[in-house]
Design a protein around this motif. Structure first.
Motif, mmCIF file in Angstrom:
data_model
loop_
_atom_site.group_PDB
_atom_site.id
_atom_site.type_symbol
_atom_site.label_atom_id
_atom_site.label_comp_id
_atom_site.label_asym_id
_atom_site.label_seq_id
_atom_site.Cartn_x
_atom_site.Cartn_y
_atom_site.Cartn_z
ATOM 1 N N ARG A 14 0.780 -1.229 0.000
ATOM 2 C CA ARG A 14 0.000 0.000 0.000
ATOM 3 C C ARG A 14 0.816 1.286 0.000
ATOM 4 N NH1 ARG A 14 -2.861 -3.865 2.520
ATOM 5 N NH2 ARG A 14 -5.117 -3.885 2.240
ATOM 6 N N PHE A 15 2.097 1.209 0.301
ATOM 7 C CA PHE A 15 2.911 2.416 0.436
ATOM 8 C C PHE A 15 4.183 2.293 -0.379
ATOM 9 C CE2 PHE A 15 0.365 2.091 4.245
ATOM 10 C CZ PHE A 15 -0.125 3.367 4.391
ATOM 11 N N ARG A 16 4.674 3.447 -0.907
ATOM 12 C CA ARG A 16 5.930 3.491 -1.653
ATOM 13 C C ARG A 16 6.803 4.583 -1.068
ATOM 14 N NH1 ARG A 16 5.796 1.877 -7.136
ATOM 15 N NH2 ARG A 16 8.038 2.288 -7.062
ATOM 16 N N ILE A 17 8.096 4.368 -1.083
ATOM 17 C CA ILE A 17 9.040 5.373 -0.608
ATOM 18 C C ILE A 17 9.561 6.148 -1.812
ATOM 19 C CG2 ILE A 17 11.138 5.778 0.718
ATOM 20 C CD1 ILE A 17 9.182 4.444 2.428
ATOM 21 N N LYS A 22 10.208 10.279 1.422
ATOM 22 C CA LYS A 22 8.824 10.505 1.811
ATOM 23 C C LYS A 22 8.002 9.267 1.464
ATOM 24 C CE LYS A 22 9.144 15.426 0.963
ATOM 25 N NZ LYS A 22 8.718 16.529 0.097
ATOM 26 N N ILE A 23 6.832 9.143 2.064
ATOM 27 C CA ILE A 23 5.993 7.963 1.838
ATOM 28 C C ILE A 23 4.755 8.370 1.056
ATOM 29 C CG2 ILE A 23 4.645 6.166 2.946
ATOM 30 C CD1 ILE A 23 6.653 6.179 5.203
ATOM 31 N N LYS A 24 4.554 7.728 -0.097
ATOM 32 C CA LYS A 24 3.390 7.974 -0.942
ATOM 33 C C LYS A 24 2.329 6.926 -0.655
ATOM 34 C CE LYS A 24 4.657 7.715 -5.157
ATOM 35 N NZ LYS A 24 4.847 7.850 -6.599
ATOM 36 N N HIS A 25 1.062 7.333 -0.765
ATOM 37 C CA HIS A 25 -0.024 6.378 -0.583
ATOM 38 C C HIS A 25 -1.226 6.814 -1.407
ATOM 39 C CE1 HIS A 25 -2.681 8.815 2.097
ATOM 40 N NE2 HIS A 25 -1.539 9.466 2.287
ATOM 41 N N LEU A 63 7.851 -1.362 7.210
ATOM 42 C CA LEU A 63 8.369 -1.669 5.886
ATOM 43 C C LEU A 63 9.730 -2.351 5.930
ATOM 44 C CD1 LEU A 63 7.365 1.512 3.902
ATOM 45 C CD2 LEU A 63 6.584 -0.787 3.492
ATOM 46 N N GLY A 64 10.430 -2.235 7.032
ATOM 47 C CA GLY A 64 11.697 -2.945 7.182
ATOM 48 C C GLY A 64 12.715 -2.536 6.144
ATOM 49 N N LYS A 65 13.214 -3.501 5.401
ATOM 50 C CA LYS A 65 14.295 -3.222 4.451
ATOM 51 C C LYS A 65 13.841 -2.431 3.233
ATOM 52 C CE LYS A 65 14.167 -7.284 1.503
ATOM 53 N NZ LYS A 65 14.946 -8.332 0.888
ATOM 54 N N TYR A 66 12.518 -2.236 3.065
ATOM 55 C CA TYR A 66 12.015 -1.468 1.925
ATOM 56 C C TYR A 66 11.910 0.016 2.255
ATOM 57 C CZ TYR A 66 10.921 -5.981 -0.005
ATOM 58 O OH TYR A 66 11.028 -7.247 -0.485
ATOM 59 N N SER A 67 12.383 0.425 3.439
ATOM 60 C CA SER A 67 12.183 1.802 3.864
ATOM 61 C C SER A 67 13.416 2.679 3.671
ATOM 62 C CB SER A 67 11.777 1.834 5.325
ATOM 63 O OG SER A 67 12.797 1.330 6.143
ATOM 64 N N TYR A 68 14.418 2.223 2.928
ATOM 65 C CA TYR A 68 15.558 3.104 2.677
ATOM 66 C C TYR A 68 15.725 3.370 1.218
ATOM 67 C CZ TYR A 68 17.565 -1.616 2.924
ATOM 68 O OH TYR A 68 17.785 -2.957 2.834
#
Length: 68
Positions: A14-17, A22-25, A63-68
């Protein structure tokens, strides 16, 4: 040694960095029952928006490893 944190799969879908972190939704409220809304309101709910910075702290952890 503690195990690795798992990525929350529902959050990942549901979310993209963005490139700057920043986080898009996707905006809520357009899936169904939209015929009672004004056209202007439906039009403004299209597309994606950036999540508030206060809410993004917990999301980065999920998001763990998908948050950088």
């Amino acid at each position: 040694m503690m195990p690795k944190m798992k990525t929350h799969k529902g959050t990942k879908k549901r979310f993209r960095i963005t490139g700057k972190g920043k986080i898009k939704h996707r905006q809520c409220g357009t899936s169904h029952l939209a015929n009672r809304m004004s056209h202007k309101r439906k039009r403004n709910l299209r597309g994606t928006t950036v999540l508030a910075e206060a809410e993004s702290v917990a999301l980065r952890e999920a998001l763990g490893k998908y948050s950088y």
